[in-house]
Design a protein around this motif. Structure first.
Motif, short mmCIF file in Angstrom:
data_model
loop_
_atom_site.label_atom_id
_atom_site.label_comp_id
_atom_site.label_asym_id
_atom_site.label_seq_id
_atom_site.Cartn_x
_atom_site.Cartn_y
_atom_site.Cartn_z
N VAL A 249 0.85 -0.95 0.23
CA VAL A 249 -0.03 -0.22 -0.12
C VAL A 249 0.39 1.34 -0.31
O VAL A 249 0.79 1.83 -0.69
N ARG A 250 2.21 1.32 0.99
CA ARG A 250 3.09 1.80 0.72
C ARG A 250 3.39 3.15 -0.45
O ARG A 250 4.07 3.51 -1.07
N ARG A 251 3.74 1.70 -1.18
CA ARG A 251 4.64 1.65 -2.53
C ARG A 251 3.99 2.73 -3.19
O ARG A 251 4.31 3.14 -3.89
N GLN A 252 2.70 1.38 -3.99
CA GLN A 252 1.30 2.58 -4.76
C GLN A 252 1.35 3.78 -3.97
O GLN A 252 0.89 4.44 -5.19
N LEU A 253 0.95 4.21 -2.59
CA LEU A 253 0.71 5.58 -2.98
C LEU A 253 1.78 6.79 -3.09
O LEU A 253 1.50 7.40 -3.75
N GLY A 254 2.88 5.94 -3.47
CA GLY A 254 3.88 6.75 -3.65
C GLY A 254 4.43 6.44 -5.34
O GLY A 254 5.21 7.40 -6.26
N MET A 255 3.84 5.70 -6.62
CA MET A 255 3.98 5.16 -7.22
C MET A 255 2.78 6.47 -8.20
O MET A 255 1.46 6.32 -8.33
N LYS A 256 3.22 6.89 -9.38
CA LYS A 256 2.38 6.80 -9.74
C LYS A 256 1.54 6.37 -11.49
O LYS A 256 0.62 7.46 -10.69
N THR A 257 2.07 5.55 -11.76
CA THR A 257 0.45 4.75 -11.84
C THR A 257 0.93 3.34 -11.41
O THR A 257 2.02 2.85 -11.49
N PRO A 258 -0.01 3.16 -10.37
CA PRO A 258 0.53 2.32 -9.23
C PRO A 258 -0.56 0.86 -10.13
O PRO A 258 -1.07 1.08 -10.42
N MET A 259 0.10 0.23 -9.38
CA MET A 259 -0.59 -1.70 -9.76
C MET A 259 -2.02 -1.39 -9.41
O MET A 259 -3.09 -1.74 -10.12
N LEU A 260 -2.33 -1.34 -8.09
CA LEU A 260 -3.59 -1.36 -7.63
C LEU A 260 -3.82 1.00 -7.21
O LEU A 260 -3.09 0.87 -5.57
N ASP A 261 -4.37 1.29 -7.68
CA ASP A 261 -4.51 2.46 -7.26
C ASP A 261 -5.81 2.87 -5.37
O ASP A 261 -6.94 2.22 -6.07
N MET A 262 -4.21 3.11 -5.23
CA MET A 262 -5.32 2.94 -3.78
C MET A 262 -6.06 4.48 -3.73
O MET A 262 -7.04 4.26 -1.50
N ARG A 263 -6.26 5.31 -4.15
CA ARG A 263 -7.02 6.65 -4.60
C ARG A 263 -8.58 5.99 -3.72
O ARG A 263 -9.48 7.07 -4.34
N VAL A 264 -8.84 5.21 -4.50
CA VAL A 264 -10.63 4.03 -4.18
C VAL A 264 -11.15 4.68 -3.24
O VAL A 264 -11.76 4.97 -3.03
N PHE A 265 -10.40 4.91 -2.36
CA PHE A 265 -10.86 5.17 -0.93
C PHE A 265 -10.98 6.20 -0.63
O PHE A 265 -11.35 6.76 0.84
N LYS A 266 -10.68 6.80 -1.38
CA LYS A 266 -10.82 8.61 -1.37
C LYS A 266 -12.82 8.63 -1.37
O LYS A 266 -13.59 9.89 -0.32
N SER A 267 -12.93 7.68 -1.70
CA SER A 267 -14.96 7.92 -2.22
C SER A 267 -15.36 6.58 -0.67
O SER A 267 -14.46 5.69 -0.45
N SER A 268 -15.99 8.24 0.16
CA SER A 268 -16.52 7.01 1.61
C SER A 268 -17.44 5.88 1.29
O SER A 268 -17.30 4.68 1.98
N THR A 269 -17.84 6.27 0.28
CA THR A 269 -19.42 5.71 0.17
C THR A 269 -18.55 4.30 -0.58
O THR A 269 -18.58 3.08 -0.39
N PHE A 270 -17.25 4.38 -1.31
CA PHE A 270 -16.35 2.93 -1.92
C PHE A 270 -16.25 2.80 -0.77
O PHE A 270 -16.58 0.88 -0.75
N THR A 271 -15.56 2.79 0.24
CA THR A 271 -14.66 2.95 1.33
C THR A 271 -15.89 1.61 2.44
O THR A 271 -16.00 0.56 2.25
N LEU A 272 -17.19 2.12 2.35
CA LEU A 272 -18.11 1.60 3.35
C LEU A 272 -19.10 0.28 2.57
O LEU A 272 -19.04 -0.72 3.53
N THR A 273 -19.55 0.83 1.16
CA THR A 273 -19.86 -0.69 0.54
C THR A 273 -18.32 -2.04 0.68
O THR A 273 -19.12 -2.97 0.41
N THR A 274 -17.48 -1.53 0.36
CA THR A 274 -16.08 -2.41 0.33
C THR A 274 -16.51 -3.93 2.04
O THR A 274 -16.71 -3.84 1.23
#
Length: 464
Positions: A249-274
């Motif tokens: 997760v730490r590596r993904q947050l520091g990458m320009k093109t991450p393998m798994l983009d953790m910015r999905v969790f900026k959505s509170s609805t996505f986080t809750l529904t997950t």
């Protein structure tokens, strides 16, 4: 897809119905392999002269590889054209099934099984991604309802089908029957699959893949083996897994093109529904595992008859999923989730009071009602979260949600079986042991029910 006229990225029109059928059949075929082998393990153990702990690797290893492949699926979706990726995955599945079918030894059988798993880990997120991308937002609920039929129905009929095959034929047919099905799906994909996702050729970050493999693999292995007696090893695997996921997760947050983009969790609805879809999936897979074991241990019915008792629930899956999708498209997620969690919470309570003399018909009816409730929410919660993401984040959101549900299934299965086992050994009663496990499902569903009141029908879309 470029517009509402079913045009691929090359500007060519295509038959969307044929495309949908090809990916749904492919998804159904691959998910069916997940549970269809369970009843065949004792026969394989005897035929190939291996121990119970060894033969269990056909299930444990399969789950590990599927879990390892899912986080990579978003990168693969944008690196290769849709048709090439899907056909390659199907061919890999066919190769794995063929190797397993003709395997002369357990080691070769395991290799074939793991090859199968590698394709499943790609095909399942691929199916969800394509359905989301070719349907407009206002129809995604119905689309994911179709995917839900595949995801939920295949594991439901798998044990019954495998029980019948093992009782009447060879265990090899569990793999052999997949060969002609895979050939048919490949032919359908050649005709109907189109390139519907714009490729960006992202670079494969091998360190991220390694961290993901150690992280998710460790967590899945730990929870899947924690009840086998190797508690210290299982706990160590879970700890190593958590460390691996943290580094990833730490590596993904520091990458320009991450393998798994953790910015999905900026959505509170996505986080809750997950979280909520993970809870519902934990309950779903847990009950699909608990109920047949309960029927065999307490009511002393055969594995085949236990599967028959669960068939009405499987039928409700096929009926409920598309209806739930349509209701979601029309009314949104909040009330649907509240109703769904209410139904499956209330329908779990009778299992606390069933006895060895309880009618199998009653159990079948209550289980079918329970299944209706849980299937109102599993896929629609995922869809509600995905709808809050921009197109660039959709594949990453599906990968994250799929991985979360996979881990939840492993945790839930291990937790519930452990509770049933501990209760049985400490209290000397299988009935009480399983009642304690059903009580845990009630608590899980209550937690989910409380969470549904935080859902909103309209949310802002998170962009890159």
């Amino acid at each position: 897809m470029k517009d509402a006229q079913n045009v691929d990225i090359h500007g060519n029109k295509f038959n969307s119905l044929l495309l949908i059928i090809s990916i749904l059949l492919g998804g159904f075929m691959t998910v069916l392999t997940e549970t269809s082998l369970n009843n065949g393990l004792p026969a394989i153990e005897q035929a190939l002269h291996v121990s119970t702990s060894t033969v269990q690797w056909l299930s444990t290893g399969y789950m590990l590889v599927v879990g390892i492949m899912m986080p990579i699926s978003a990168t693969l979706l944008y690196k290769f054209t849709s048709k090439k990726l899907y056909l390659t995955s199907l061919i890999i599945f066919l190769v794995g099934s063929t190797i397993a079918y003709v395997a002369p030894s357990f080691s070769i059988l395991l290799i074939g099984r793991l090859i199968q798993a590698a394709s499943v880990g790609i095909i399942m997120p691929f199916m969800q991604n394509i359905l989301v991308m070719i349907f407009p937002v206002e129809k995604r609920g119905m689309a994911m309802g179709l995917a839900g039929i595949v995801i939920a129905l295949a594991p439901a009929i798998g044990p019954t089908l495998s029980g019948w095959i093992v009782d009447n034929y060879s265990w090899r047919l569990l793999f052999g029957m997949m060969i002609p099905i895979a050939v048919v799906v490949i032919l359908l994909a050649m005709l109907g699959m189109r390139d519907v996702v714009e490729t960006t050729n992202p670079k494969l970050d091998w360190l991220s893949i390694l961290e993901s493999t150690i992280g998710f693999g460790g967590i899945l292995y730990g929870f899947s083996t924690i009840g086998s007696g190797n508690t210290i090893i299982a706990i160590a695997a879970i700890i190593i897994g958590i460390i691996g996921v943290t580094f990833m997760v730490r590596r993904q947050l520091g990458m320009k093109t991450p393998m798994l983009d953790m910015r999905v969790f900026k959505s509170s609805t996505f986080t809750l529904t997950t979280w909520l879809s993970s809870i519902s999936n934990m309950s779903l897979l847990g009950m699909q595992l608990l109920v047949p074991l309960y029927l065999q241990a307490v009511l002393h019915v055969s594995a085949l008859n236990a599967g028959i008792v669960m068939l009405p629930g499987a039928i409700m899956m096929a009926i409920t999923n598309p209806i739930a999708g349509t209701l979601f498209d029309r009314f949104g997620i909040r009330n649907l989730a509240i109703i769904g969690f209410t139904i499956f919470t209330l329908a779990t309570i009778p299992f606390l009071f069933f006895t060895s003399s309880t009618s199998l018909v009653l159990i079948a009816v209550i289980y079918a009602i329970w299944m209706t409730g849980v299937l109102l929410v599993v896929m629609q919660l995922a869809t509600a979260g995905i709808n809050t993401l921009s197109p660039e984040l959709v594949a990453h959101g599906n990968a994250v949600n799929s991985m979360a549900r996979q881990i939840a299934a492993a945790v839930g299965s291990a937790l519930l079986i452990s509770i049933a086992g501990i209760g049985t050994s400490m209290l000397g009663s299988a009935q009480i042991g399983y009642q304690l496990a059903f009580g845990a499902v009630v608590l899980l569903s209550i937690v989910g029910w409380i969470g549904t009141f935080r859902l909103k029908n309209k949310t802002e879309v998170v962009t890159v």
